[in-house]
Design an enzyme around this catalytic site. Structure first.
Site, PDB file in Angstrom:
ATOM      1  N   HIS A   1      76.486  -6.778 -54.347  1.00 30.20           N
ATOM      2  CA  HIS A   1      77.877  -6.453 -53.999  1.00 30.20           C
ATOM      3  C   HIS A   1      78.371  -7.602 -53.109  1.00 30.20           C
ATOM      4  O   HIS A   1      77.580  -8.176 -52.344  1.00 30.20           O
ATOM      5  CB  HIS A   1      77.988  -5.198 -53.141  1.00 30.20           C
ATOM      6  CG  HIS A   1      77.383  -3.947 -53.698  1.00 30.20           C
ATOM      7  ND1 HIS A   1      76.042  -3.671 -53.640  1.00 30.20           N
ATOM      8  CD2 HIS A   1      77.961  -2.868 -54.272  1.00 30.20           C
ATOM      9  CE1 HIS A   1      75.816  -2.485 -54.174  1.00 30.20           C
ATOM     10  NE2 HIS A   1      76.962  -1.973 -54.566  1.00 30.20           N
TER      11      HIS A   1
ATOM     12  N   ASP B   1      77.126  -7.542 -49.568  1.00 26.94           N
ATOM     13  CA  ASP B   1      75.680  -7.733 -49.351  1.00 26.94           C
ATOM     14  C   ASP B   1      75.388  -9.171 -48.982  1.00 26.94           C
ATOM     15  O   ASP B   1      74.463  -9.455 -48.225  1.00 26.94           O
ATOM     16  CB  ASP B   1      74.861  -7.462 -50.632  1.00 26.94           C
ATOM     17  CG  ASP B   1      75.110  -6.097 -51.215  1.00 26.94           C
ATOM     18  OD1 ASP B   1      75.474  -5.188 -50.454  1.00 26.94           O
ATOM     19  OD2 ASP B   1      74.926  -5.947 -52.445  1.00 26.94           O
TER      20      ASP B   1
ATOM     21  N   GLU C   1      79.026   2.893 -63.898  1.00 25.70           N
ATOM     22  CA  GLU C   1      77.777   3.521 -63.444  1.00 25.70           C
ATOM     23  C   GLU C   1      78.062   4.949 -62.977  1.00 25.70           C
ATOM     24  O   GLU C   1      78.574   5.163 -61.885  1.00 25.70           O
ATOM     25  CB  GLU C   1      77.171   2.699 -62.300  1.00 25.70           C
ATOM     26  CG  GLU C   1      75.840   3.251 -61.840  1.00 25.70           C
ATOM     27  CD  GLU C   1      75.233   2.445 -60.696  1.00 25.70           C
ATOM     28  OE1 GLU C   1      75.366   1.205 -60.671  1.00 25.70           O
ATOM     29  OE2 GLU C   1      74.622   3.076 -59.813  1.00 25.70           O
TER      30      GLU C   1
ATOM     31  N   ASP D   1      69.831   0.956 -63.838  1.00 25.59           N
ATOM     32  CA  ASP D   1      69.386   0.829 -62.454  1.00 25.59           C
ATOM     33  C   ASP D   1      68.071   1.587 -62.344  1.00 25.59           C
ATOM     34  O   ASP D   1      68.022   2.816 -62.353  1.00 25.59           O
ATOM     35  CB  ASP D   1      70.441   1.372 -61.475  1.00 25.59           C
ATOM     36  CG  ASP D   1      71.404   0.264 -61.048  1.00 25.59           C
ATOM     37  OD1 ASP D   1      71.290  -0.856 -61.588  1.00 25.59           O
ATOM     38  OD2 ASP D   1      72.244   0.509 -60.163  1.00 25.59           O
TER      39      ASP D   1
ATOM     40  N   ASP E   1      70.231  10.976 -53.078  1.00 26.76           N
ATOM     41  CA  ASP E   1      69.971   9.730 -53.796  1.00 26.76           C
ATOM     42  C   ASP E   1      68.961   8.901 -52.995  1.00 26.76           C
ATOM     43  O   ASP E   1      69.341   8.116 -52.142  1.00 26.76           O
ATOM     44  CB  ASP E   1      71.332   9.009 -53.882  1.00 26.76           C
ATOM     45  CG  ASP E   1      71.343   7.846 -54.829  1.00 26.76           C
ATOM     46  OD1 ASP E   1      70.440   7.763 -55.673  1.00 26.76           O
ATOM     47  OD2 ASP E   1      72.270   7.030 -54.718  1.00 26.76           O
TER      48      ASP E   1
ATOM     49  N   ASP F   1      67.418  -0.894 -58.393  1.00 26.19           N
ATOM     50  CA  ASP F   1      68.290  -0.348 -57.337  1.00 26.19           C
ATOM     51  C   ASP F   1      67.423   0.634 -56.546  1.00 26.19           C
ATOM     52  O   ASP F   1      67.561   1.855 -56.664  1.00 26.19           O
ATOM     53  CB  ASP F   1      69.512   0.335 -57.948  1.00 26.19           C
ATOM     54  CG  ASP F   1      70.531   0.706 -56.875  1.00 26.19           C
ATOM     55  OD1 ASP F   1      70.214   0.528 -55.684  1.00 26.19           O
ATOM     56  OD2 ASP F   1      71.623   1.174 -57.226  1.00 26.19           O
TER      57      ASP F   1
END
Ligand code: XLS
Ligand code: CA
Ligand code: CA
Length: 437
Positions: free
Chosen positions: A99, A102, A230, A294, A305, A337
Site C-alpha cells: 500500500h 506502507d 478483494e 492473498d 482476521d 498477506d
C-alpha cells in the site's frame, strides 16, 4: 549494510533437511504438470506485514524487534526498502505487494504524501533494476487515517471522496512506473456501521463511479494491470459492501464493471464470510474471475482476521486444486498477506514464517497436481452426476424441458436409486494423497 546478516540465502534442501533456513518442499525449478513451481506459485511478500508491521494489537503496542527500529520518517522508509530487497533476495521471492503508506510516510496533505512517495518509489525502481523481484500489485491505503472514518469511495463527505480519487490516481501512476501486474481494490472502510444514518444506494453508486474513473485513467496512462477486487465480509465495518465473491460479482454486474475486474481472494476473508477458502476460489473460477490470492489462514477459534501464515496442508491442497483447474493465476500470484504472531517477534521469524508458507503451498501444488493427473475429483463428480447423462438428464442440463415433461417422467417413479455421497471415503483418500507426497 545488511539487515539479515546472520541469515543465509534460503534454498531447497529436500523434505528431510534439518536446516531451518531451507525449503523442504518448495523447489523453484522443479517441474509440476509441465511448469516450474516458481512460475505456478508466483509468491509475493506483503510489505505491510513484513516490513511495516510491528506486532501491535488493540491491547498493546508492538513487540517486533527489527534492525530498522531506531529510525524515523523518511530514513525509516528508506531503510525498509533496503531491508525488503535483501529479504526478497534471501527468500527468493518473485514478487512483492504494498500500500502507498506502507512504503512512505503520509504528509499533512496529499501533495506532501505524494512527494514522499515519489522519493521512495524512485528508490524502489532503482532496486528493482538489479533484482529479480517484481511488483505483483500495489494499492492505496484508504482505511488507516481518521479521514476515512466513514469510508473512502463510499464516504458521506465529498471532499473525502475526492481525496480517495486522488490517492487512486497516484496509485495507478505508481503501479505504471513500477510495472505492477495488478492493482488491488480492497474495500477498507467501504461499508457501513448503521443503516440509521446511511444512504446505501448512493454510497454504492459512488463507489462504482470511482471504479469507472479508475478504469478510464488506467487506459489514459496505458497501464494494463489487471484490476482486482478483494472481498471481505466485515472488519473494519460491520457490513462491508464486498462481502464475498458472490456479492461483489453482483455489484460488478449491476454497475457494468464485470469486464474490468477479477478477484483477489484472501483465505481469512473467506472464512470470516462463513465460507471455505476453496469455496471462494471456486465461485470466482466458475465465472472466469479468479485473478490472484492473498495466501494466509485464519484462526477458526477466533472471530477475526488473524492473517496467519498458511500451514494447513489440507487447505493449500484444495486451494491449489482450484488454481490449477483455473489454468493458473495468470498475472496474479500467491501474496503472503500474513503476519508473524505477536509472540514471534524476532527478525528470523520472518524467514521461518515465509518458508513455512512457501513449503505448505508447494505441498498443496504437488498433491493437487497428482489428484488432477489421476482424475480424482473428476471421477467422483462424474459418477455422482451420471444420471444427467440419461436422455432426461441431458434435456435438464440443456434447459430443453419443462415442468409437464418432467412431471410425466417422475409421476410413476418408485424406488429412485439415490446413492451415498461418500464424503468420508473421499477424505480418507485425500489423506492418503497427502501422506504419499
Ligand atoms: C485487509 C486486507 C488488505 C488488502 C489490501 O484485511 O487484507 O490488507 O489485502 O488492502
Ligand atoms: Ca488481503
Ligand atoms: Ca486480512
Amino acid at each position: 549494510m545488511s539487515y539479515f546478516k546472520d541469515i543465509p540465502k534460503v534454498t531447497y534442501e529436500g523434505r528431510h533437511a534439518s536446516n531451518p533456513y531451507a525449503f523442504k518442499f518448495y523447489n523453484p525449478e522443479e517441474q509440476v504438470g509441465g511448469q516450474s513451481m516458481k512460475d505456478i506459485l508466483r509468491f509475493g511478500i506483503a510489505y505491510w506485514h513484513t516490513f511495516t508491521g510491528d506486532g501491535g494489537d488493540p491491547f498493546g503496542s508492538g513487540t517486533a524487534q527489527r534492525p530498522w527500529d531506531h529510525l524515523k520518517g523518511m530514513d525509516l522508509a528508506k531503510a525498509r526498502v533496503e531491508a525488503a530487497f535483501e529479504f526478497f533476495e534471501k527468500i527468493d521471492a518473485p514478487f512483492f505487494c504494498f500500500h502507498d503508506v506502507d512504503v512512505a510516510p503520509e504528509g499533512d496533505t496529499l501533495r506532501e504524501s505524494n512527494k514522499n512517495l515519489d522519493v521512495i518509489v524512485n528508490m524502489i525502481k532503482d532496486y528493482m533494476k538489479d533484482s529479480k523481484t517484481k511488483l505483483l500489485w500495489n494499492t492505496a491505503n484508504m482505511f488507516t487515517n481518521p479521514r476515512w472514518t466513514h469510508g473512502a469511495g463510499t464516504s458521506s463527505h465529498a471532499d473525502v471522496y475526492a481525496y480517495a480519487a486522488g490517492k487512486i490516481k497516484k496509485g495507478l501512476e505508481v503501479g505504471k512506473e513500477l510495472g505492477a501486474e495488478n492493482y488491488v481494490f480492497w474495500g477498507g472502510r467501504e461499508g457501513y456501521e448503521s443503516l440509521l444514518n446511511t444512504d446505501m444506494k448512493l454510497e454504492q453508486q459512488n463507489l462504482a463511479n470511482l471504479y469507472h474513473m479508475a478504469i478510464d485513467y488506467a487506459k489514459e496512462l496505458n497501464f494494463d494491470a489487471q484490476f482486482l477486487i478483494e472481498p471481505k465480509p466485515k472488519e473494519p465495518t460491520t457490513h462491508q459492501y464486498d462481502f464475498d465473491v458472490a456479492t461483489a460479482t453482483a455489484f460488478l454486474h449491476q454497475y457494468d464493471l464485470q469486464d474490468h475486474f477479477k478477484f483477489n481472494i484472501e483465505a481469512n476473508h473467506a472464512t470470516l464470510a462463513g465460507h471455505t477458502f476453496e469455496h471462494e476460489l471456486r465461485v470466482a473460477r466458475d465465472s472466469g474471475m479468479l485473478g490472484s490470492v492473498d495466501a494466509n489462514q485464519g484462526d477458526l477459534l477466533l472471530g477475526w482476521d488473524t492473517d496467519e501464515f498458511p500451514t494447513d496442508l489440507y487447505a493449500t491442497t484444495l486451494a491449489m486444486y482450484e488454481i490449477l483447474k483455473n489454468g493458473g493465476l495468470g498475472r496474479g500470484g500467491l501474496n503472503f498477506d500474513a503476519k508473524v504472531r505477536r509472540g514471534s517477534f524476532e527478525t528470523e521469524d520472518l524467514f521461518h514464517a515465509h518458508i513455512a508458507g512457501m513449503d505448505a503451498f508447494a505441498v498443496g501444488l504437488k498433491v493437487a497436481q497428482k489428484m488432477i493427473d489421476d482424475n480424482f475429483f473428476e471421477t467422483i463428480v462424474d459418477q455422482r452426476y451420471q444420471t444427467y447423462q440419461t436422455e432426461i438428464g441431458q434435456k435438464i442440463i440443456a434447459g430443453q424441458t419443462d415442468l409437464k415433461e418432467l412431471e410425466a417422467h417422475a409421476i410413476d417413479l418408485k424406488d429412485i436409486d439415490v446413492r451415498s455421497g461418500q464424503v468420508e471415503k473421499i477424505k480418507a483418500r485425500i489423506n492418503q494423497y497427502l501422506l504419499n507426497i
